[in-house]
Design a protein around this motif. Structure first.
Motif, mmCIF file in Angstrom:
data_model
loop_
_atom_site.group_PDB
_atom_site.id
_atom_site.type_symbol
_atom_site.label_atom_id
_atom_site.label_comp_id
_atom_site.label_asym_id
_atom_site.label_seq_id
_atom_site.Cartn_x
_atom_site.Cartn_y
_atom_site.Cartn_z
ATOM 1 N N SER A 68 12.391 31.700 24.357
ATOM 2 C CA SER A 68 13.383 30.847 23.696
ATOM 3 C C SER A 68 12.632 29.690 23.029
ATOM 4 N N PHE A 69 13.380 28.788 22.422
ATOM 5 C CA PHE A 69 12.714 27.774 21.592
ATOM 6 C C PHE A 69 13.319 26.388 21.780
ATOM 7 N N GLU A 70 12.442 25.442 21.824
ATOM 8 C CA GLU A 70 12.794 24.017 21.747
ATOM 9 C C GLU A 70 13.869 23.597 22.749
ATOM 10 N N ARG A 71 13.664 23.937 23.994
ATOM 11 C CA ARG A 71 14.564 23.423 25.030
ATOM 12 C C ARG A 71 13.780 23.196 26.312
ATOM 13 N N THR A 72 14.291 22.308 27.086
ATOM 14 C CA THR A 72 13.562 21.956 28.319
ATOM 15 C C THR A 72 14.383 22.214 29.585
ATOM 16 N N ASN A 73 15.619 22.675 29.399
ATOM 17 C CA ASN A 73 16.440 22.831 30.611
ATOM 18 C C ASN A 73 15.854 23.852 31.586
ATOM 19 N N GLY A 74 15.223 24.865 31.047
ATOM 20 C CA GLY A 74 14.646 25.888 31.918
ATOM 21 C C GLY A 74 13.501 25.358 32.769
ATOM 22 N N VAL A 75 12.632 24.576 32.137
ATOM 23 C CA VAL A 75 11.505 24.034 32.908
ATOM 24 C C VAL A 75 11.982 22.974 33.894
ATOM 25 N N GLU A 76 13.071 22.306 33.537
ATOM 26 C CA GLU A 76 13.647 21.350 34.487
ATOM 27 C C GLU A 76 14.250 22.109 35.669
ATOM 28 N N ALA A 77 14.960 23.179 35.352
ATOM 29 C CA ALA A 77 15.605 23.954 36.417
ATOM 30 C C ALA A 77 14.566 24.550 37.370
ATOM 31 N N ALA A 78 13.438 24.976 36.815
ATOM 32 C CA ALA A 78 12.400 25.579 37.666
ATOM 33 C C ALA A 78 11.936 24.596 38.731
ATOM 34 N N LYS A 79 11.818 23.367 38.331
ATOM 35 C CA LYS A 79 11.386 22.326 39.263
ATOM 36 C C LYS A 79 12.450 22.122 40.356
ATOM 37 N N ILE A 80 13.684 22.073 39.924
ATOM 38 C CA ILE A 80 14.774 21.897 40.893
ATOM 39 C C ILE A 80 14.799 23.064 41.878
ATOM 40 N N ILE A 81 14.669 24.258 41.352
ATOM 41 C CA ILE A 81 14.741 25.441 42.216
ATOM 42 C C ILE A 81 13.576 25.446 43.217
ATOM 43 N N ARG A 82 12.400 25.060 42.743
ATOM 44 C CA ARG A 82 11.270 25.017 43.686
ATOM 45 C C ARG A 82 11.525 23.968 44.777
ATOM 46 N N GLY A 83 12.189 22.893 44.391
ATOM 47 C CA GLY A 83 12.570 21.895 45.397
ATOM 48 C C GLY A 83 13.514 22.499 46.425
ATOM 49 N N TRP A 84 14.475 23.267 45.944
ATOM 50 C CA TRP A 84 15.407 23.930 46.872
ATOM 51 C C TRP A 84 14.640 24.849 47.816
ATOM 52 N N LEU A 85 13.710 25.591 47.251
ATOM 53 C CA LEU A 85 12.960 26.539 48.072
ATOM 54 C C LEU A 85 12.176 25.818 49.168
ATOM 55 N N THR A 86 11.616 24.684 48.808
ATOM 56 C CA THR A 86 10.845 23.929 49.786
ATOM 57 C C THR A 86 11.736 23.412 50.912
ATOM 58 N N GLN A 87 12.921 23.000 50.534
ATOM 59 C CA GLN A 87 13.810 22.378 51.525
ATOM 60 C C GLN A 87 14.701 23.366 52.255
ATOM 61 N N THR A 88 14.751 24.574 51.780
ATOM 62 C CA THR A 88 15.748 25.503 52.317
ATOM 63 C C THR A 88 15.102 26.777 52.834
ATOM 64 N N PRO A 89 14.743 26.784 54.077
ATOM 65 C CA PRO A 89 14.168 28.000 54.647
ATOM 66 C C PRO A 89 15.158 29.155 54.503
ATOM 67 N N GLY A 90 14.625 30.303 54.218
ATOM 68 C CA GLY A 90 15.485 31.481 54.094
ATOM 69 C C GLY A 90 16.026 31.695 52.691
ATOM 70 N N LEU A 91 15.922 30.676 51.843
ATOM 71 C CA LEU A 91 16.485 30.817 50.497
ATOM 72 C C LEU A 91 15.782 31.935 49.723
ATOM 73 N N ARG A 92 14.462 31.919 49.785
ATOM 74 C CA ARG A 92 13.739 32.936 49.008
ATOM 75 C C ARG A 92 14.081 34.343 49.494
ATOM 76 N N GLU A 93 14.118 34.509 50.786
ATOM 77 C CA GLU A 93 14.397 35.840 51.332
ATOM 78 C C GLU A 93 15.779 36.336 50.892
ATOM 79 N N LEU A 94 16.770 35.483 51.058
ATOM 80 C CA LEU A 94 18.130 35.931 50.736
ATOM 81 C C LEU A 94 18.310 36.140 49.238
ATOM 82 N N VAL A 95 17.683 35.284 48.446
ATOM 83 C CA VAL A 95 17.785 35.467 46.991
ATOM 84 C C VAL A 95 17.182 36.815 46.586
ATOM 85 N N LEU A 96 16.028 37.119 47.118
ATOM 86 C CA LEU A 96 15.377 38.374 46.726
ATOM 87 C C LEU A 96 16.190 39.585 47.180
#
Ligand SMILES: Nc1ncnc2c1ncn2[C@@H]1O[C@H](COP(=O)(O)OP(=O)(O)OP(=O)(O)O)[C@@H](O)[C@H]1O
Ligand SMILES: [Mg+2]
Length: 675
Positions: A337-365
């Motif tokens: 995609s082009f000229e947007r930053t929401n995706g890179v912002e979301a990636a950071k948020i999601i990684r934060g969730w993963l760090t704080q939420t045990p089991g999140l990665r397993e259940l998501v997958l």
């Protein structure tokens, strides 16, 4: 039909009590005790979300419709353009697709890229219009309009069963009609037969990982979930290939546009990718002028000439214009995609969730694989995209009464949690009235009534998830097939529950080689090792995203463009994210703090599988969180699911603990009582 299916599944409806064994008698007593506990209140409140109090409790036919051409159409939906393109000599073409989100995507143009051998000035290709208006149907409609393109999970084998879309049909509870072999992964193995012979199983994660001797059946499921995640987690080589692929595309982008850079977001930047997942990228430039048709074609043709892209599609008229292609060496699907930053912002948020939420990665997958195998993961056909899945699972874990109350160790109870998740979103969630809001630091429920932006103008029965980066954006608005998604979740709950009962009653001898998870998830990709090697090699998408945010933090002006491919990255950003050291309750007063902090790179590793209660998070009283107080008379009406109380100040000081086996058994048995 599956001749291997357990007889109990076929002959016993879900409500049929299992034959009583001496083993089960004490369990009945335990279940009685449970009714008085806070747990039953919490469970009841999960049910509150279904305003109609309809507990579907019906088997869903997970069989794919094999009749007609629907399946074939759908099977190649992602590759559909490719096959069309093949007919039109695709290797020389870029397909233009219209997809503005208001209707189904349509191929409207095919552009021939003329490779003259020389580079055009400034990368502008020599584009010739080859043909126009390649419309599937002359009247402008297509198979998607009436949902024919979708492979229904509804009953289809019986003449009198529900129709194509299954809407408002009463499902026949013909539990014996499953055909689990009759669906396939989104990214089918190129040599399915060979693979099947080698593995002789649809659930390869149980090879050499037998948990049939587990006394607690829920523990068996938990262990299987962890095995599955280890099985599909990336090897060193796979990460390296993804890194190299990104590197190649980035170099090309910068060569074409020196003022631009390529950022990765989506599942590769969050470590939530399945082996066949695509890579989402965005081109940002200092001029901020690349999101236009010409630039899309320029990049598409440039990559093609450089032999970095095949099966190229330019989707220029979409709400989010993108180019899609397959990188030939790695065969990885890439979206740019082009000229947007929401995706890179979301990636950071999601990684934060993963760090704080045990089991999140397993259940998501697990949920991603579940949906992928049923082709319910494609947003273009109304399915649930990866981003929505992450938000759904995060909200589930954040708002689950037993994780909220710090009652259980999440990573030790993934099996129960998976079933709860299927039960909530398959049976109890009030899609008509409730929206889900996820923020960087938590989740909550919102009344749709008061959030018009989250309402679907066409139907109240819709999934609404508020974008953590844009409160006005409902990220799941495209998932119009929520009815089938809900049915699939409900069916999965029934399947898992019945399978657990069945195996619980079986002798240890009969359990050997059996799978619980395999009842709802199959994996038919290439044979893999159980190597989760994320800690051995840097995921450059994560490293670059970290750098991006570090740099952004230093920028005073809100510049859109941040170049991450500079010297600094080489010097100091390629740091493997080491698993956070577990702090073993050093400070007992700080229960709110996540102590497990299973980092994105840690979850799934063997270290993370050790029994621990350190992943227990905030300590909130179940009753207060779920709107019940001590005087609760058991009437659900007193609770407003649209306004769950959030009283951080009044947090009771519960002792953080891991549940004992009896509690787990009680909880598990209570699941059976709903059947
Ligand atoms: N509806 C949406 N609204 C806003 N942003 C979205 C939306 N859908 C996707 N995105 C952005 O694109 C990213 C990738 O979305 P996607 O649905 O592909 O998830 P994913 O994690 O990459 O899963 P998968 O591995 O299945 O591709 C998300 O993290 C998000 O930033
Ligand atoms: Mg993606």
């Amino acid at each position: 039909m599956d001749s291997k299916k357990p007889s109990s599944r076929g002959s016993k409806p879900s409500r049929t009590p299992e034959p009583r064994t001496s083993k089960q008698k004490p369990q009945q007593k335990a279940a009685k005790r449970l009714r008085k506990s806070s747990l039953s209140k919490a469970q009841r409140n999960f049910a509150v979300f279904n305003k109609d109090h309809k507990h579907l409790n019906k088997y869903e036919n997970l069989e794919l419709e094999s009749s007609g051409s629907d399946g074939d159409d759908e099977q190649d939906h992602s590759g559909q353009q490719g096959s069309k393109s093949n007919k039109n000599n695709a290797r020389e073409q870029v397909v233009l697709i219209e997809d503005d989100g208001t209707q189904d995507p349509r191929e409207i143009d095919t552009i021939e890229i003329v490779d003259s051998g020389s580079e055009e000035d400034n990368g502008v290709p020599n584009i010739q219009k080859k043909s126009a208006s390649i419309d599937p149907q002359e009247d402008g409609s297509n198979a998607l309009d009436d949902n024919q393109d979708f492979i229904s999970l509804s009953m289809s084998s019986d003449g009198e069963s529900s129709g194509a879309d299954g809407d408002d049909q009463v499902d026949n509870n013909t539990a014996g009609d499953y055909d689990y072999d009759n669906y396939d992964d989104e990214y089918p193995n190129e040599e399915p037969q060979k693979s099947k012979q080698t593995l002789n199983t649809d659930y390869p994660w149980i090879l050499n990982h037998d948990h049939s001797k587990q006394r607690e059946i829920a523990d068996w499921l938990t262990l299987e979930i962890k095995d599955f995640v280890a099985y599909i987690s990336p090897s060193q080589e796979e990460i390296t290939v993804r890194n190299a692929t990104i590197g190649k595309i980035r170099r090309a982008v910068k060569e074409l546009w020196p003022d631009a850079d390529l950022h990765v977001f989506g599942s590769f930047a969050t470590d939530l990718y399945l082996p066949g997942s695509d890579i989402d990228c965005v081109v940002n430039s200092s001029a901020g002028d690349k999101e236009n048709r010409n630039c899309l074609y320029s990049l598409a043709s440039f990559l093609k000439r450089r032999k970095l892209a095949t099966q190229v599609e330019v989707i220029a008229k979409a709400r989010v214009p993108i180019i899609k292609f397959v990188e030939p060496e790695s065969q990885i699907h890439i979206d740019v995609s082009f000229e947007r930053t929401n995706g890179v912002e979301a990636a950071k948020i999601i990684r934060g969730w993963l760090t704080q939420t045990p089991g999140l990665r397993e259940l998501v997958l697990i949920v991603k694989q579940f949906l992928s195998a049923r082709r319910l993961n494609n947003v273009h056909t109304g399915g649930l995209g990866g981003f929505s899945v992450i938000c759904l699972v995060y909200a589930f874990l954040e708002l689950h009464p037993r994780t909220l109350s710090a009652d259980i160790s999440t990573t030790e109870n993934l099996g129960i949690l998976l079933m709860d998740l299927f039960e909530l979103y398959g049976k109890n969630f009030g899609y008509d009235h409730v929206a889900i809001a996820v923020q960087s630091d938590g989740a909550s429920y919102l009344p749709k009534q008061k959030n018009s932006n989250l309402q679907n103008p066409r139907t109240s029965f819709s999934l609404a998830i508020q974008d953590p980066g844009d409160a006005n954006n409902n990220i799941s608005r495209g998932s119009f097939n929520i009815r089938d998604i809900k049915k699939a979740f409900a069916g999965a709950f029934d399947l898992l529950t019945n399978r657990c009962f069945e195996l619980d009653a079986a002798t240890f001898k009969d359990r050997v080689g059996k799978s619980i998870l395999g009842n709802v998830i199959k994996y038919r990709g290439k044979e893999r090792d159980f190597k989760d090697e994320r800690s051995l090699v840097v995921n450059s998408a994560i490293a670059e995203n970290e750098l991006y945010h570090r740099k952004r933090g230093r920028i005073v002006h809100d510049d859109l463009f941040t170049d991450v491919s500079d010297e600094e990255k080489e010097q100091d950003i390629y740091v493997v994210e080491k698993p956070a050291k577990k702090k073993h309750k050093k400070n007992k007063t700080k229960k709110k703090e996540s102590t497990a902090k299973d980092s994105a790179s840690e979850v799934g590793s063997s270290a993370a599988r050790k029994k621990t209660s350190t992943d227990v998070r905030s300590s909130k009283n179940v009753e207060s969180l779920m709107g019940l107080d001590a005087t609760d008379d058991g009437d659900d009406d007193g609770y407003d699911p649209l306004n769950p109380p959030v009283d951080d100040a009044a947090k009771p000081d519960l002792t953080t603990k891991s549940v004992n086996a009896q509690t787990r058994r009680d909880y598990w048995l209570s699941k059976g009582q709903t059947l």
